[in-house]
Design an enzyme around this catalytic site. Structure first.
Site, PDB file in Angstrom:
ATOM      1  N   ARG A 144      -1.709  13.902   3.698  1.00 38.62           N
ATOM      2  CA  ARG A 144      -0.654  14.748   3.137  1.00 38.62           C
ATOM      3  C   ARG A 144      -1.116  16.185   2.900  1.00 38.62           C
ATOM      4  O   ARG A 144      -0.420  17.131   3.255  1.00 38.62           O
ATOM      5  CB  ARG A 144      -0.155  14.136   1.828  1.00 38.62           C
ATOM      6  N   ASN A 190      15.834  23.065  -4.385  1.00 34.36           N
ATOM      7  CA  ASN A 190      16.190  21.736  -3.878  1.00 34.36           C
ATOM      8  C   ASN A 190      17.626  21.393  -4.250  1.00 34.36           C
ATOM      9  O   ASN A 190      18.133  21.849  -5.268  1.00 34.36           O
ATOM     10  CB  ASN A 190      15.244  20.689  -4.503  1.00 34.36           C
ATOM     11  N   HIS A 233      20.113  17.977  -4.892  1.00 36.44           N
ATOM     12  CA  HIS A 233      19.983  16.536  -5.151  1.00 36.44           C
ATOM     13  C   HIS A 233      21.365  15.948  -5.463  1.00 36.44           C
ATOM     14  O   HIS A 233      22.132  16.546  -6.213  1.00 36.44           O
ATOM     15  CB  HIS A 233      19.018  16.312  -6.319  1.00 36.44           C
ATOM     16  N   ASP A 256       9.649  21.949  -9.456  1.00 36.20           N
ATOM     17  CA  ASP A 256       8.336  21.975 -10.103  1.00 36.20           C
ATOM     18  C   ASP A 256       7.523  20.767  -9.632  1.00 36.20           C
ATOM     19  O   ASP A 256       7.877  20.149  -8.627  1.00 36.20           O
ATOM     20  CB  ASP A 256       8.463  22.111 -11.632  1.00 36.20           C
ATOM     21  N   GLU A 257       6.481  20.410 -10.376  1.00 36.37           N
ATOM     22  CA  GLU A 257       5.562  19.372  -9.896  1.00 36.37           C
ATOM     23  C   GLU A 257       6.157  17.957  -9.963  1.00 36.37           C
ATOM     24  O   GLU A 257       5.635  17.035  -9.348  1.00 36.37           O
ATOM     25  CB  GLU A 257       4.247  19.395 -10.699  1.00 36.37           C
ATOM     26  N   VAL A 273       9.240  14.916  -9.651  1.00 36.15           N
ATOM     27  CA  VAL A 273      10.217  14.562  -8.611  1.00 36.15           C
ATOM     28  C   VAL A 273      11.644  14.916  -9.058  1.00 36.15           C
ATOM     29  O   VAL A 273      12.069  14.510 -10.139  1.00 36.15           O
ATOM     30  CB  VAL A 273      10.147  13.042  -8.306  1.00 36.15           C
ATOM     31  N   ASP A 274      12.369  15.665  -8.192  1.00 42.08           N
ATOM     32  CA  ASP A 274      13.753  16.072  -8.483  1.00 42.08           C
ATOM     33  C   ASP A 274      13.848  16.659  -9.893  1.00 42.08           C
ATOM     34  O   ASP A 274      14.694  16.272 -10.711  1.00 42.08           O
ATOM     35  CB  ASP A 274      14.720  14.884  -8.305  1.00 42.08           C
ATOM     36  N   GLU A 293      28.262  19.521  -1.795  1.00 38.94           N
ATOM     37  CA  GLU A 293      26.964  20.133  -1.465  1.00 38.94           C
ATOM     38  C   GLU A 293      27.124  21.280  -0.474  1.00 38.94           C
ATOM     39  O   GLU A 293      26.530  22.353  -0.650  1.00 38.94           O
ATOM     40  CB  GLU A 293      26.016  19.076  -0.871  1.00 38.94           C
TER      41      GLU A 293
END
Ligand code: GAR
Length: 195
Positions: free
Chosen positions: A70, A112, A114, A146-147, A149-150, A179
């Site tokens: 990764r 992002n 969501h 940020d660090e 998730v979502d 969206e």
């Protein structure tokens, strides 16, 4: 007189790319004043990659998590982005979790979308999860990454009602409609300091 420089964006996708498509159309019509520098996918089979190519946009397919670890894939993606002098990294259905190192490199400049009203229902199956929970409504969230998730500062949210006979497909279709309208509009405000 030289033209004003438009903000440059990189769009990261993993699949269909319908949000990417909405952004491409918004740029073409002038509703979103931005240049799409590159579309990046972690998935070579992502239909969105074909769509981006046929719109004449440069694409890059990462070997994310297949032959390469990764960190290596992410630093390759970061390199591709930086070489193109990108101002904003726009996640549009990018289903990989970005490492803290990547987030640090582009801190405050990764956005992002969501398909839920965060902080409720984060994760890869937000639509299925909200239906299983028996909720009356859900929605769409656009946020700075940020660090976690979502997670990160929320810029825009819009509610979407859940109808009695909704299936994952019917609800996803209505969420997508929101969206496709909300993402280009919010990006226009964000990229032009209007939020
Ligand atoms: C969109 O609904 C987006 O909100 C979601 O993936 C879908 C991608 O559709 N993202 C997430 O779930 C992020 N956790 P698209 O490829 O047709 O734009």
């Amino acid at each position: 007189m030289s033209k004003p420089v438009k903000p440059r964006i990189a769009i990261l996708i993993s699949g269909t790319g319908s949000n990417m498509d909405a952004i491409i159309r918004a740029c073409a019509s002038g509703r979103l004043d931005a240049d799409i520098a590159i579309v990046i996918s972690d998935n070579p089979g992502a239909p969105g990659i074909k769509k981006a190519r046929s719109a004449g946009i440069e694409t890059f397919v990462s070997r994310y998590g297949r032959e390469t670890p990764r960190e290596e894939s992410e630093s390759e993606i970061a390199d591709v982005i930086m070489k193109r002098s990108v101002d904003w990294v726009v996640l549009a259905g990018f289903m990989k979790i970005l490492s803290p190192g990547f987030v640090k490199t582009f801190r405050g400049r990764i956005v992002n979308i969501h398909p839920s009203l965060l902080p409720s229902f984060p994760g890869a199956h937000a639509i299925r999860d909200v239906l299983e929970a028996g909720a009356d409504f859900t929605g769409v969230t656009i946020h700075i990454v940020d660090e976690l998730v979502d997670h990160g500062p929320i810029i825009a949210q819009e509610e979407v009602p859940i109808l009695p006979n909704d299936t994952e497909k019917s609800l996803a279709e209505r969420i997508h409609e929101v969206e496709h309208r909300l993402y280009p509009r919010t990006l226009q405000q964000l990229l032009h300091d209007d939020v």
